[in-house]
Design an enzyme around this catalytic site. Sequence first.
Site, PDB file in Angstrom:
ATOM      1  N   LYS A  26       0.811  -1.221   0.000  1.00  0.00           N
ATOM      2  CA  LYS A  26       0.000   0.000   0.000  1.00  0.00           C
ATOM      3  C   LYS A  26       0.848   1.277   0.000  1.00  0.00           C
ATOM      4  O   LYS A  26       2.051   1.229   0.247  1.00  0.00           O
ATOM      5  CB  LYS A  26      -0.946  -0.037   1.209  1.00  0.00           C
TER       6      LYS A  26
ATOM      7  N   TYR B 224     -12.623  -2.264  -3.925  1.00  0.00           N
ATOM      8  CA  TYR B 224     -13.168  -2.320  -2.566  1.00  0.00           C
ATOM      9  C   TYR B 224     -14.702  -2.234  -2.545  1.00  0.00           C
ATOM     10  O   TYR B 224     -15.280  -1.879  -1.516  1.00  0.00           O
ATOM     11  CB  TYR B 224     -12.570  -1.204  -1.711  1.00  0.00           C
TER      12      TYR B 224
ATOM     13  N   PHE C 193     -15.802   3.855   6.379  1.00  0.00           N
ATOM     14  CA  PHE C 193     -14.427   4.192   6.008  1.00  0.00           C
ATOM     15  C   PHE C 193     -14.160   4.086   4.510  1.00  0.00           C
ATOM     16  O   PHE C 193     -13.024   4.307   4.064  1.00  0.00           O
ATOM     17  CB  PHE C 193     -13.430   3.323   6.793  1.00  0.00           C
TER      18      PHE C 193
ATOM     19  N   ARG D  14      -1.889 -14.421   4.851  1.00  0.00           N
ATOM     20  CA  ARG D  14      -2.617 -13.778   5.955  1.00  0.00           C
ATOM     21  C   ARG D  14      -1.840 -13.909   7.262  1.00  0.00           C
ATOM     22  O   ARG D  14      -1.819 -12.994   8.081  1.00  0.00           O
ATOM     23  CB  ARG D  14      -4.023 -14.361   6.080  1.00  0.00           C
TER      24      ARG D  14
ATOM     25  N   THR E  65      -5.595  -6.978  10.669  1.00  0.00           N
ATOM     26  CA  THR E  65      -5.866  -5.725   9.948  1.00  0.00           C
ATOM     27  C   THR E  65      -5.386  -4.506  10.738  1.00  0.00           C
ATOM     28  O   THR E  65      -4.743  -3.617  10.187  1.00  0.00           O
ATOM     29  CB  THR E  65      -7.385  -5.577   9.691  1.00  0.00           C
TER      30      THR E  65
ATOM     31  N   ARG F 200       2.375  -6.249   9.344  1.00  0.00           N
ATOM     32  CA  ARG F 200       1.642  -5.089   9.876  1.00  0.00           C
ATOM     33  C   ARG F 200       2.169  -4.655  11.232  1.00  0.00           C
ATOM     34  O   ARG F 200       2.272  -3.449  11.511  1.00  0.00           O
ATOM     35  CB  ARG F 200       0.146  -5.407   9.915  1.00  0.00           C
TER      36      ARG F 200
ATOM     37  N   ASN G 123      -2.171   0.322   6.628  1.00  0.00           N
ATOM     38  CA  ASN G 123      -1.692  -0.931   7.231  1.00  0.00           C
ATOM     39  C   ASN G 123      -0.779  -1.723   6.296  1.00  0.00           C
ATOM     40  O   ASN G 123      -0.654  -2.935   6.422  1.00  0.00           O
ATOM     41  CB  ASN G 123      -2.870  -1.760   7.774  1.00  0.00           C
TER      42      ASN G 123
ATOM     43  N   HIS H 273      -2.344  -5.418   1.658  1.00  0.00           N
ATOM     44  CA  HIS H 273      -3.624  -6.110   1.507  1.00  0.00           C
ATOM     45  C   HIS H 273      -3.335  -7.536   1.074  1.00  0.00           C
ATOM     46  O   HIS H 273      -2.389  -7.770   0.333  1.00  0.00           O
ATOM     47  CB  HIS H 273      -4.496  -5.439   0.435  1.00  0.00           C
TER      48      HIS H 273
ATOM     49  N   GLU I 199      -9.575 -11.035  -7.490  1.00  0.00           N
ATOM     50  CA  GLU I 199      -8.670  -9.888  -7.320  1.00  0.00           C
ATOM     51  C   GLU I 199      -7.493  -9.965  -8.290  1.00  0.00           C
ATOM     52  O   GLU I 199      -7.068  -8.936  -8.837  1.00  0.00           O
ATOM     53  CB  GLU I 199      -8.197  -9.817  -5.864  1.00  0.00           C
TER      54      GLU I 199
HETATM   55  P1  CMP Z   1      -7.702  -4.423   3.454  1.00  0.00           P
HETATM   56  O1  CMP Z   1      -7.273  -5.811   3.729  1.00  0.00           O
HETATM   57  O2  CMP Z   1      -7.052  -3.762   2.302  1.00  0.00           O
HETATM   58  O3  CMP Z   1      -9.297  -4.386   3.249  1.00  0.00           O
HETATM   59  C1  CMP Z   1     -10.087  -3.266   3.582  1.00  0.00           C
HETATM   60  C2  CMP Z   1      -9.279  -2.156   4.199  1.00  0.00           C
HETATM   61  O4  CMP Z   1     -10.025  -1.143   4.813  1.00  0.00           O
HETATM   62  C3  CMP Z   1      -8.419  -2.719   5.306  1.00  0.00           C
HETATM   63  O5  CMP Z   1      -7.386  -3.525   4.751  1.00  0.00           O
HETATM   64  C4  CMP Z   1      -7.968  -1.444   6.003  1.00  0.00           C
HETATM   65  O6  CMP Z   1      -6.798  -0.914   5.450  1.00  0.00           O
HETATM   66  C5  CMP Z   1      -9.113  -0.464   5.695  1.00  0.00           C
HETATM   67  N1  CMP Z   1      -9.805   0.010   6.881  1.00  0.00           N
HETATM   68  C6  CMP Z   1      -9.875   1.299   7.267  1.00  0.00           C
HETATM   69  N2  CMP Z   1     -10.607   1.410   8.357  1.00  0.00           N
HETATM   70  C7  CMP Z   1     -11.025   0.183   8.707  1.00  0.00           C
HETATM   71  C8  CMP Z   1     -11.833  -0.339   9.760  1.00  0.00           C
HETATM   72  N3  CMP Z   1     -12.346   0.453  10.716  1.00  0.00           N
HETATM   73  N4  CMP Z   1     -12.038  -1.667   9.784  1.00  0.00           N
HETATM   74  C9  CMP Z   1     -11.523  -2.479   8.817  1.00  0.00           C
HETATM   75  N5  CMP Z   1     -10.754  -2.025   7.803  1.00  0.00           N
HETATM   76  C10 CMP Z   1     -10.513  -0.713   7.751  1.00  0.00           C
END
Ligand code: CMP
Length: 139
Positions: A10, A50, A58, A86, A92, A103, A113, A116, A127
């Site tokens: 990212k 997304y 968000f 993962r 996350t 992370r 973070n 992905h 994807e």
């Molecule tokens: P990702 O795995 O890319 O999938 C969705 C993304 O939303 C997640 O990682 C985070 O970077 C982002 N995100 C931002 N805010 C939140 C939240 N409150 N809960 C979950 N994901 C969030």
Amino acid sequence: AVTRTFSIIKPDATRRNLTGAVTKMLEDAGLRVVASKRIQMTREQAEGFYAVHKERPFFGELCDFMTSGPVVVQVLEGEDAVKRNRDVMGATNPADAADGTIRKTFAEGIEANSVHGSDSDENAAIEIDYFFDENEIVG
Ligand code: CMP
């Protein structure tokens, strides 16, 4: 079984010149980079990627963030690639991520973070297809 997953390094990570460091952690976890490209995601690409999060509070900020700088999209191959990826990414929210995960090591927050990774084989296929042509993947 040897399977594939989809990964994004990212903008918070590319900005800090961590592409190599993140990729090294993926490789050390037993994953092989079989496709990789650095791109500037468009708003349209981010919103489409997304789309499952469209109703989440968000969503707008997430799309702003994902288009705030370059990302590196990758196809990773390995034994149980989705789970392996993962495990090495960690939770996350970096505050919840285990020591030694990408992370925990690098992420700035729940949004920034650093990486992905696909959450299932089915989503991995979707994807990968979203960002790559099959002829760009060389195993
Ligand atoms: P990702 O795995 O890319 O999938 C969705 C993304 O939303 C997640 O990682 C985070 O970077 C982002 N995100 C931002 N805010 C939140 C939240 N409150 N809960 C979950 N994901 C969030």
